[in-house]
Design a protein around this motif. Structure first.
Motif: not given
Ligand code: MG
Ligand code: MG
Length: 279
Positions: A72-74, A122-129, A207-218, A228-233
């Protein structure tokens, strides 16, 4: 129904999970701008099969997941399809891997930086880990699933203002990839299933950089952030113990070492190209 594992079964699960960790370390060693996530998936699948295991995700679900890894990219949070598009400097790539061997699944995930990424990412990645380990700290006998959930949510959402995905959760893992209980990344302390010795759970903050809301791609699988902001896992499979910290069956040690070596290699390359220009 929760399936409790014996000590011998937990040792088998350690084998499955360490194979997943080594697979992720293999990816850590080769990920760079210009490589495609399709290539990463090929390498991972080969590595899993060469070690006598099968990729847990391939053929899973309905519609059947068609690849060995979820990549999963970006803005893709989880369940992304590998593609032939080349990765670019500044991308982040979440790779979720499962391997089945000796009757048990291993399940672990890691988010990689490609080249130099934005400081906020970078901070999103660190905090999620870090939030993953905060959750694991609570995974001891006598606590409840809600204690893990609260720890992850409090650190990421309250302390850092990130979006905690609600639609997807961690889970028990064992002979089946997804077993009870569900392990959300949000919730109240003292609620949910009681943690007992022999439980093996996959804790996996998304964990998402912005909104918690997500959608299912087609494509029917990929989950993306609404803004459209970054997410980490990041994900570890852990065994709950009595009177001790959880036993982390997967490991990031080799992944982090490979990540470091790879980053040094990439900066060596760029130094070389600078020298070439100077000459
Ligand atoms: Mg996983
Ligand atoms: Mg999982």
């Amino acid at each position: 129904m929760i399936h409790y594992k014996t000590k011998a079964e937990i040792e088998l699960m350690r084998i499955s999970n360490l194979l997943v960790s080594k697979t992720l370390a293999t990816i850590a060693a080769i990920i760079r701008p210009g490589i495609s996530t399709w290539e990463l998936d090929q390498v991972a699948e080969q590595f899993i099969r060469d070690n006598g295991a099968t990729p847990s995700f391939k053929g899973y679900g309905n519609p059947a997941f068609p690849f060995a890894c979820c990549i999963s990219v970006n803005d893709a949070v989880v369940h992304g399809f590998p593609t032939k598009a080349e990765l670019k400097d500044g991308d982040i790539v979440s790779v979720d891997v499962g391997a089945f061997i000796n009757g048990f699944h291993g399940d672990s995930a890691y988010t990689f930086a490609v080249g130099e990424i934005a400081p906020e990412v970078k901070q999103l990645l660190r905090v999620t880990k870090e939030s993953l380990y905060k959750g694991i700290e609570k995974a001891t006998q006598g606590n409840r699933v809600g204690d893990i959930a609260f720890a992850v949510q409090h650190y990421t959402e309250r302390e850092h203002g990130y979006g905690v995905v609600r639609e997807l959760v961690g889970h028990g893992v064992g002979r089946h990839l997804h077993e009870e209980p569900q392990v959300p990344n949000y919730g109240k302390r003292g609620t949910g299933a009681k943690l007992k010795e022999g439980m093996v759970i996959a804790i996996e903050p998304m964990i998402n950089l912005g909104t918690k809301n997500v959608y299912h791609d087609k494509d029917g699988w990929t989950i993306r952030t609404e803004d459209g902001k970054a997410a980490a896992h990041y994900e570890h499979s852990v065994a709950v113990q009595k009177g001790a910290k959880a036993d982390i069956l997967s490991s990031f040690t080799k992944i982090e070492a490979a990540e470091k070596a790879n980053a040094n290699l990439c900066s060596d390359y760029s130094n070389e190209s600078i020298q070439a220009i100077a000459v």
